[in-house]
Design a protein around this motif. Structure first.
Motif, PDB file in Angstrom:
ATOM      1  N   THR A  18      -5.068  -7.357  -7.798  1.00 47.62           N
ATOM      2  CA  THR A  18      -4.476  -6.946  -6.515  1.00 47.62           C
ATOM      3  C   THR A  18      -4.397  -5.420  -6.430  1.00 47.62           C
ATOM      4  OG1 THR A  18      -3.158  -8.955  -6.567  1.00 47.62           O
ATOM      5  CG2 THR A  18      -2.483  -7.277  -4.985  1.00 47.62           C
ATOM      6  N   LEU A  19      -3.974  -4.797  -7.520  1.00 47.51           N
ATOM      7  CA  LEU A  19      -3.883  -3.332  -7.506  1.00 47.51           C
ATOM      8  C   LEU A  19      -5.263  -2.724  -7.303  1.00 47.51           C
ATOM      9  CD1 LEU A  19      -2.199  -0.753  -7.810  1.00 47.51           C
ATOM     10  CD2 LEU A  19      -2.597  -0.860 -10.267  1.00 47.51           C
ATOM     11  N   SER A  20      -6.259  -3.306  -7.938  1.00 45.55           N
ATOM     12  CA  SER A  20      -7.623  -2.801  -7.797  1.00 45.55           C
ATOM     13  C   SER A  20      -8.078  -2.881  -6.331  1.00 45.55           C
ATOM     14  CB  SER A  20      -8.535  -3.627  -8.702  1.00 45.55           C
ATOM     15  OG  SER A  20      -9.844  -3.202  -8.561  1.00 45.55           O
ATOM     16  N   ARG A  21      -7.749  -4.011  -5.661  1.00 39.79           N
ATOM     17  CA  ARG A  21      -8.118  -4.185  -4.234  1.00 39.79           C
ATOM     18  C   ARG A  21      -7.425  -3.124  -3.372  1.00 39.79           C
ATOM     19  NH1 ARG A  21      -8.171  -9.741  -5.148  1.00 39.79           N
ATOM     20  NH2 ARG A  21      -5.988  -9.982  -4.604  1.00 39.79           N
ATOM     21  N   ILE A  22      -6.139  -2.874  -3.678  1.00 40.55           N
ATOM     22  CA  ILE A  22      -5.373  -1.884  -2.899  1.00 40.55           C
ATOM     23  C   ILE A  22      -5.993  -0.498  -3.075  1.00 40.55           C
ATOM     24  CG2 ILE A  22      -3.126  -0.691  -2.774  1.00 40.55           C
ATOM     25  CD1 ILE A  22      -1.891  -3.464  -3.594  1.00 40.55           C
ATOM     26  N   ARG A  23      -6.346  -0.172  -4.313  1.00 41.14           N
ATOM     27  CA  ARG A  23      -6.924   1.152  -4.585  1.00 41.14           C
ATOM     28  C   ARG A  23      -8.254   1.318  -3.855  1.00 41.14           C
ATOM     29  NH1 ARG A  23      -7.740   2.271 -10.356  1.00 41.14           N
ATOM     30  NH2 ARG A  23      -7.787   4.442  -9.748  1.00 41.14           N
ATOM     31  N   LYS A  24      -9.032   0.236  -3.836  1.00 43.76           N
ATOM     32  CA  LYS A  24     -10.338   0.281  -3.155  1.00 43.76           C
ATOM     33  C   LYS A  24     -10.128   0.489  -1.652  1.00 43.76           C
ATOM     34  CE  LYS A  24     -13.336  -2.321  -5.522  1.00 43.76           C
ATOM     35  NZ  LYS A  24     -13.893  -3.607  -5.905  1.00 43.76           N
ATOM     36  N   LYS A  25      -9.177  -0.243  -1.114  1.00 38.58           N
ATOM     37  CA  LYS A  25      -8.871  -0.162   0.306  1.00 38.58           C
ATOM     38  C   LYS A  25      -8.434   1.257   0.691  1.00 38.58           C
ATOM     39  CE  LYS A  25      -5.822  -2.670   3.478  1.00 38.58           C
ATOM     40  NZ  LYS A  25      -4.746  -3.662   3.482  1.00 38.58           N
ATOM     41  N   LEU A  26      -7.581   1.824  -0.148  1.00 42.02           N
ATOM     42  CA  LEU A  26      -7.088   3.182   0.134  1.00 42.02           C
ATOM     43  C   LEU A  26      -8.215   4.207  -0.004  1.00 42.02           C
ATOM     44  CD1 LEU A  26      -3.630   3.043  -1.733  1.00 42.02           C
ATOM     45  CD2 LEU A  26      -4.011   3.067   0.736  1.00 42.02           C
ATOM     46  N   ALA A  27      -9.104   3.976  -0.972  1.00 40.99           N
ATOM     47  CA  ALA A  27     -10.223   4.903  -1.173  1.00 40.99           C
ATOM     48  C   ALA A  27     -11.166   4.867   0.027  1.00 40.99           C
ATOM     49  CB  ALA A  27     -10.969   4.539  -2.442  1.00 40.99           C
ATOM     50  N   ASN A  28     -11.354   3.660   0.599  1.00 44.23           N
ATOM     51  CA  ASN A  28     -12.258   3.526   1.755  1.00 44.23           C
ATOM     52  C   ASN A  28     -11.699   4.188   3.001  1.00 44.23           C
ATOM     53  OD1 ASN A  28     -14.135   2.164   0.285  1.00 44.23           O
ATOM     54  ND2 ASN A  28     -13.357   0.124   0.829  1.00 44.23           N
ATOM     55  N   ARG A  29     -10.367   4.282   3.047  1.00 46.11           N
ATOM     56  CA  ARG A  29      -9.722   4.903   4.210  1.00 46.11           C
ATOM     57  C   ARG A  29      -9.997   6.401   4.288  1.00 46.11           C
ATOM     58  NH1 ARG A  29      -3.533   3.045   4.465  1.00 46.11           N
ATOM     59  NH2 ARG A  29      -3.885   0.815   4.498  1.00 46.11           N
ATOM     60  N   LYS A  30     -10.227   7.023   3.099  1.00 44.24           N
ATOM     61  CA  LYS A  30     -10.348   8.487   3.047  1.00 44.24           C
ATOM     62  C   LYS A  30     -11.667   8.952   3.677  1.00 44.24           C
ATOM     63  CE  LYS A  30      -7.279   9.116  -0.850  1.00 44.24           C
ATOM     64  NZ  LYS A  30      -7.173   9.282  -2.293  1.00 44.24           N
TER      65      LYS A  30
ATOM     66  N   GLU B 100       0.840  -1.215   0.000  1.00 45.69           N
ATOM     67  CA  GLU B 100       0.000   0.000   0.000  1.00 45.69           C
ATOM     68  C   GLU B 100       0.866   1.253   0.000  1.00 45.69           C
ATOM     69  OE1 GLU B 100      -0.562  -2.455   2.093  1.00 45.69           O
ATOM     70  OE2 GLU B 100      -2.679  -3.035   2.014  1.00 45.69           O
ATOM     71  N   GLU B 101       1.901   1.213   0.815  1.00 45.48           N
ATOM     72  CA  GLU B 101       2.790   2.378   0.923  1.00 45.48           C
ATOM     73  C   GLU B 101       3.537   2.614  -0.392  1.00 45.48           C
ATOM     74  OE1 GLU B 101       6.098   3.919   4.071  1.00 45.48           O
ATOM     75  OE2 GLU B 101       4.740   2.314   4.691  1.00 45.48           O
ATOM     76  N   ARG B 102       3.929   1.530  -1.050  1.00 45.04           N
ATOM     77  CA  ARG B 102       4.611   1.655  -2.347  1.00 45.04           C
ATOM     78  C   ARG B 102       3.696   2.332  -3.361  1.00 45.04           C
ATOM     79  NH1 ARG B 102       5.990  -4.042  -4.122  1.00 45.04           N
ATOM     80  NH2 ARG B 102       6.195  -3.041  -6.140  1.00 45.04           N
ATOM     81  N   TYR B 103       2.422   1.924  -3.319  1.00 46.11           N
ATOM     82  CA  TYR B 103       1.477   2.510  -4.274  1.00 46.11           C
ATOM     83  C   TYR B 103       1.241   3.988  -3.975  1.00 46.11           C
ATOM     84  CZ  TYR B 103      -2.585   3.405  -7.132  1.00 46.11           C
ATOM     85  OH  TYR B 103      -3.439   3.961  -8.057  1.00 46.11           O
TER      86      TYR B 103
ATOM     87  N   VAL C 258      -0.049   8.139 -13.312  1.00 48.28           N
ATOM     88  CA  VAL C 258      -1.333   7.590 -12.833  1.00 48.28           C
ATOM     89  C   VAL C 258      -2.471   8.090 -13.725  1.00 48.28           C
ATOM     90  CG1 VAL C 258      -2.922   7.490 -10.864  1.00 48.28           C
ATOM     91  CG2 VAL C 258      -0.445   7.424 -10.481  1.00 48.28           C
ATOM     92  N   GLN C 259      -2.376   9.344 -14.171  1.00 47.88           N
ATOM     93  CA  GLN C 259      -3.422   9.923 -15.012  1.00 47.88           C
ATOM     94  C   GLN C 259      -3.404   9.358 -16.436  1.00 47.88           C
ATOM     95  OE1 GLN C 259      -5.879  12.185 -14.289  1.00 47.88           O
ATOM     96  NE2 GLN C 259      -5.241  11.838 -12.167  1.00 47.88           N
ATOM     97  N   ARG C 260      -2.198   9.100 -16.957  1.00 45.83           N
ATOM     98  CA  ARG C 260      -2.084   8.826 -18.393  1.00 45.83           C
ATOM     99  C   ARG C 260      -1.891   7.350 -18.753  1.00 45.83           C
ATOM    100  NH1 ARG C 260       2.209  13.438 -19.943  1.00 45.83           N
ATOM    101  NH2 ARG C 260       2.448  12.223 -21.853  1.00 45.83           N
ATOM    102  N   VAL C 261      -1.548   6.530 -17.782  1.00 40.30           N
ATOM    103  CA  VAL C 261      -1.220   5.131 -18.085  1.00 40.30           C
ATOM    104  C   VAL C 261      -2.311   4.212 -17.530  1.00 40.30           C
ATOM    105  CG1 VAL C 261       0.457   3.312 -17.577  1.00 40.30           C
ATOM    106  CG2 VAL C 261       1.262   5.606 -18.150  1.00 40.30           C
ATOM    107  N   PRO C 262      -2.734   3.208 -18.320  1.00 37.62           N
ATOM    108  CA  PRO C 262      -3.774   2.288 -17.823  1.00 37.62           C
ATOM    109  C   PRO C 262      -3.329   1.566 -16.538  1.00 37.62           C
ATOM    110  CG  PRO C 262      -3.297   1.883 -20.146  1.00 37.62           C
ATOM    111  CD  PRO C 262      -2.284   2.864 -19.674  1.00 37.62           C
ATOM    112  N   GLN C 263      -4.330   1.271 -15.701  1.00 32.81           N
ATOM    113  CA  GLN C 263      -4.044   0.658 -14.390  1.00 32.81           C
ATOM    114  C   GLN C 263      -3.310  -0.684 -14.516  1.00 32.81           C
ATOM    115  OE1 GLN C 263      -4.413   1.795 -11.189  1.00 32.81           O
ATOM    116  NE2 GLN C 263      -4.816   3.729 -12.241  1.00 32.81           N
TER     117      GLN C 263
END
Lengths: 175, 192
Positions: free
Chosen positions: B180-192, B148-151, B162-167
């Motif tokens: 896995t990246l999608s799960r991490i992004r979801k997790k980080l979004a829920n934290r906000k 998560e921290e790396r991302y 992040v804006q210009r390159v596909p996930q």
């Protein structure tokens, strides 16, 4: 970038009606215009042709096909090099008729295609291209040898008109 | 055509107008269309490419799977340095993610500039030193930080990518599956 025969043969070719855009994208530029038009094209592409291989195919014939319009101490290729000082001008494909490209074998012999230029790696690349097209590449010398090559084509044109070769003729060094 | 190249160059090593003109003689302008290759695995890499405009990626293919090792946006340089310096076949592909304008330094031009332009040698030394530091930092991050921290670090450091390159390409760069990246992004979004 790739120069293997298979890759060149399988390359996607696309004509682009803009000399600057096409030259900007190209690795090798072939200036396929008459000698009189080269100055104008060179002016347009000068910046994007920097460091690129530029192939001079023209023969500076006069309007009656009995002489060249260039002075004896220069050639179309050398004049092009002056217009594109940072490009690697190579003389090639000027000693062959258009019909030779579809029939690079004449009377069972592979037509020679002479190459001249000052940059070793550019000559090597041009030789690979000539070979891929189907001719036998012969590096004749530096760019000043273009004077001879352009005169060779003048002679071939005159012989063609005299003996009616039907524009299917070429040079072959027998040895 | 060379604006950003010389802007970045001057930030590292200031050049006089005359020096700039001398160096310009050795540069090759090149346009690539989206998906066109600059380099293919197995060919010898003969250029160092500076991105004036557009985006590229460098990647290896193993068992049909792509592993992205670098992106390059405006102002960045990209090459297979192993192949460039040794003359051995490249182990990476480099292709354009968008229509791209490049300034190329060929091997011949590189050698000639090293001989004739002392400030070019300084510029190259800084460029390669910075590339080495970036590689070392990435390696340290990969082996020591939670994913998560790396991302988060990646998105903070490279918001343009992040804006210009596909996930799925960012996932490949981070050594993750897209899921896995999608799960991490979801997790980080829920934290906000």
């Amino acid at each position: 970038m790739r120069k293997s025969k298979a890759t060149i043969l399988s390359a996607n070719l696309e004509a682009i009606d803009c000399s600057v855009e096409a030259s900007w994208e190209a690795d090798i530029i072939i200036v396929a215009v008459p000698f009189e038009a080269e100055k104008d094209v060179a002016r347009k592409i000068q910046e994007v042709a920097n460091q690129k291989i530029v192939i001079s195919i023209s023969n500076p014939l006069n309007s009656t096909y009995d002489g060249l319009v260039t002075a004896p101490d220069t050639s179309a290729a050398e004049e092009l090099q002056k217009l594109l000082p940072n490009a690697k001008v190579v003389k090639a494909f000027n000693t062959t008729f258009a019909a030779d490209f579809s029939s690079p074998l004449i009377d069972g012999k592979q037509v020679d295609a002479f190459i001249a230029g000052n940059d070793e790696s550019a000559l090597q690349t041009a030789a690979e291209l000539v070979s891929t097209v189907g001719f036998n590449p012969l590096v004749a010398g530096d760019l000043t040898v273009s004077r001879t090559l352009e005169n060779m084509q003048l002679l071939l044109i005159q012989l063609n008109m005299k003996y009616n070769y039907n524009w299917l003729a070429g040079w072959k060094i027998l040895h | 055509m060379y604006n950003l190249f010389f802007q970045k160059y001057n930030e590292k090593v200031p050049l006089s107008d005359e020096e700039q003109e001398q160096i310009k003689k050795y540069l090759t302008p090149k346009k690539l269309r989206k998906k066109q290759y600059l380099l293919q695995e197995g060919d010898v890499c003969k250029v160092i490419a500076f991105v004036e405009n557009g985006a590229l990626r460098e990647y290896a293919v193993e068992n049909g799977k792509e592993h992205i090792i670098q992106f390059a946006l405006e102002g960045w340089t990209i090459s297979d340095l192993f192949s460039f310096f040794t003359g051995e076949p490249a182990t990476y592909h480099i292709d354009a993610l968008e229509d791209t304008e490049l300034v190329l330094i060929t091997k011949d031009a590189h050698e000639e500039l090293l001989k004739t332009q002392p400030k070019y040698e300084t510029y190259m030394r800084l460029l390669i030193t910075n590339a080495y530091i970036a590689l070392q930092r990435r390696l340290t991050s990969n082996i020591s930080l939670p994913i998560e921290e790396r991302y988060i670090n990646f998105t903070e450091k490279y918001p343009d990518i992040v804006q210009r390159v596909p996930q799925h390409m960012i996932a490949s760069y981070m050594g993750l599956t897209p899921e896995t990246l999608s799960r991490i992004r979801k997790k980080l979004a829920n934290r906000k």
